[in-house]
Design a protein around this motif. Sequence first.
Motif, mmCIF file in Angstrom:
data_model
loop_
_atom_site.group_PDB
_atom_site.id
_atom_site.type_symbol
_atom_site.label_atom_id
_atom_site.label_comp_id
_atom_site.label_asym_id
_atom_site.label_seq_id
_atom_site.Cartn_x
_atom_site.Cartn_y
_atom_site.Cartn_z
ATOM 1 N N MET A 101 0.576 -1.262 0.198
ATOM 2 C CA MET A 101 0.027 -0.303 0.163
ATOM 3 C C MET A 101 0.749 0.763 0.030
ATOM 4 O O MET A 101 2.004 1.360 0.476
ATOM 5 C CB MET A 101 -1.131 -0.010 1.240
ATOM 6 N N LYS A 102 0.491 2.048 -0.566
ATOM 7 C CA LYS A 102 1.279 3.403 -1.040
ATOM 8 C C LYS A 102 0.572 4.125 1.012
ATOM 9 O O LYS A 102 -0.450 4.470 1.318
ATOM 10 C CB LYS A 102 0.304 4.234 -1.379
ATOM 11 N N THR A 103 1.680 4.878 0.641
ATOM 12 C CA THR A 103 2.030 5.887 2.280
ATOM 13 C C THR A 103 0.794 6.915 2.632
ATOM 14 O O THR A 103 -0.188 6.521 3.521
ATOM 15 C CB THR A 103 3.187 6.418 2.133
ATOM 16 N N GLU A 104 0.308 7.364 1.364
ATOM 17 C CA GLU A 104 -0.527 8.365 1.370
ATOM 18 C C GLU A 104 -2.201 7.621 2.118
ATOM 19 O O GLU A 104 -2.883 7.986 2.708
ATOM 20 C CB GLU A 104 -1.362 8.825 0.177
ATOM 21 N N THR A 105 -2.234 6.705 1.091
ATOM 22 C CA THR A 105 -3.936 5.564 1.646
ATOM 23 C C THR A 105 -3.243 5.193 3.004
ATOM 24 O O THR A 105 -4.448 5.445 3.771
ATOM 25 C CB THR A 105 -3.582 4.104 0.782
ATOM 26 N N ILE A 106 -2.061 4.256 3.646
ATOM 27 C CA ILE A 106 -1.761 4.357 4.864
ATOM 28 C C ILE A 106 -2.276 5.592 6.333
ATOM 29 O O ILE A 106 -3.166 5.404 6.480
ATOM 30 C CB ILE A 106 -0.468 3.526 5.560
ATOM 31 N N ASP A 107 -1.724 6.572 5.488
ATOM 32 C CA ASP A 107 -2.158 7.714 6.224
ATOM 33 C C ASP A 107 -3.753 8.128 6.353
ATOM 34 O O ASP A 107 -4.793 8.638 7.149
ATOM 35 C CB ASP A 107 -0.943 9.570 6.049
ATOM 36 N N ALA A 108 -4.110 8.276 5.277
ATOM 37 C CA ALA A 108 -5.736 8.351 4.690
ATOM 38 C C ALA A 108 -6.984 6.815 5.675
ATOM 39 O O ALA A 108 -7.214 7.680 6.218
ATOM 40 C CB ALA A 108 -6.281 8.381 3.385
ATOM 41 N N LEU A 109 -6.327 5.653 5.958
ATOM 42 C CA LEU A 109 -6.379 5.485 6.751
ATOM 43 C C LEU A 109 -6.225 5.481 8.102
ATOM 44 O O LEU A 109 -7.630 5.527 9.267
ATOM 45 C CB LEU A 109 -6.472 3.694 6.549
ATOM 46 N N ALA A 110 -5.145 5.778 8.688
ATOM 47 C CA ALA A 110 -4.832 5.664 9.564
ATOM 48 C C ALA A 110 -5.431 7.445 10.252
ATOM 49 O O ALA A 110 -6.320 7.480 11.683
ATOM 50 C CB ALA A 110 -3.808 6.243 10.569
ATOM 51 N N THR A 111 -5.708 8.348 9.086
ATOM 52 C CA THR A 111 -6.842 9.625 9.968
ATOM 53 C C THR A 111 -8.007 9.201 9.533
ATOM 54 O O THR A 111 -9.107 9.428 11.438
ATOM 55 C CB THR A 111 -7.071 10.367 9.108
ATOM 56 N N ALA A 112 -8.880 7.942 9.166
ATOM 57 C CA ALA A 112 -10.063 8.056 9.570
ATOM 58 C C ALA A 112 -10.487 6.881 9.946
ATOM 59 O O ALA A 112 -11.466 6.962 11.028
ATOM 60 C CB ALA A 112 -10.530 6.819 8.084
ATOM 61 N N GLY A 113 -9.485 6.044 10.592
ATOM 62 C CA GLY A 113 -9.806 5.431 12.392
ATOM 63 C C GLY A 113 -9.256 6.284 13.128
ATOM 64 O O GLY A 113 -10.165 5.725 14.026
ATOM 65 N N GLY A 114 -8.803 7.125 13.704
ATOM 66 C CA GLY A 114 -8.694 7.990 14.625
ATOM 67 C C GLY A 114 -10.428 9.254 14.555
ATOM 68 O O GLY A 114 -10.803 9.202 15.462
ATOM 69 N N ARG A 115 -10.728 9.457 13.525
ATOM 70 C CA ARG A 115 -11.882 10.309 13.711
ATOM 71 C C ARG A 115 -13.487 9.426 13.484
ATOM 72 O O ARG A 115 -13.684 10.141 14.880
ATOM 73 C CB ARG A 115 -11.739 11.012 12.008
ATOM 74 N N THR A 116 -12.259 8.115 13.259
ATOM 75 C CA THR A 116 -14.111 7.165 13.787
ATOM 76 C C THR A 116 -13.595 6.307 15.433
ATOM 77 O O THR A 116 -14.910 6.870 15.757
ATOM 78 C CB THR A 116 -13.833 6.059 13.569
ATOM 79 N N SER A 117 -12.619 6.413 15.606
ATOM 80 C CA SER A 117 -13.276 6.744 17.489
ATOM 81 C C SER A 117 -13.116 7.367 18.558
ATOM 82 O O SER A 117 -13.691 7.453 19.084
ATOM 83 C CB SER A 117 -11.196 5.963 17.914
ATOM 84 N N GLY A 118 -12.642 8.667 17.491
ATOM 85 C CA GLY A 118 -13.590 10.107 17.678
ATOM 86 C C GLY A 118 -14.941 10.216 18.019
ATOM 87 O O GLY A 118 -15.902 10.589 18.921
ATOM 88 N N GLY A 119 -15.343 9.712 17.338
ATOM 89 C CA GLY A 119 -16.846 10.188 16.741
ATOM 90 C C GLY A 119 -17.465 8.949 17.726
ATOM 91 O O GLY A 119 -19.034 9.087 18.344
ATOM 92 N N GLY A 120 -16.602 7.568 17.827
ATOM 93 C CA GLY A 120 -17.633 7.019 18.924
ATOM 94 C C GLY A 120 -17.389 7.064 20.287
ATOM 95 O O GLY A 120 -18.578 7.077 20.762
#
Length: 99
Positions: free
Chosen positions: A1-20
């Motif tokens: 996987m590309k670095t940008e994709t991993i960063d995007a998934l990490a950001t989405a995971g962080g936002r999902t955790s915060g929203g939860g």
Amino acid sequence: MKTETIDALATAGGRTSGGGAVVGFLGWLASSQAIGLFGVCIALLGALVSWYYKREANRRLAAEHALRQQERQIRIDIMRNTGRLVPGNTDLGELGADE
């Protein structure tokens, strides 16, 4: 996987955790336990505020009483030394005074 994709998934995971976390906190606020806990906290806060201001009022009244006692003692000393009545804060009039 590309670095940008991993960063995007990490950001989405962080936002999902915060929203939860936010949704979980809001759900807890909606529960009756949270309402009861807030009620107890507000009651304790009200009791503390009441206690503080009653303590301050008692201090003020004690100081006022001490000043009145000092004034009374001074008037008594003057009356003993001079033999004359010293007017003070009283509702009693001078005996024998014409009205």
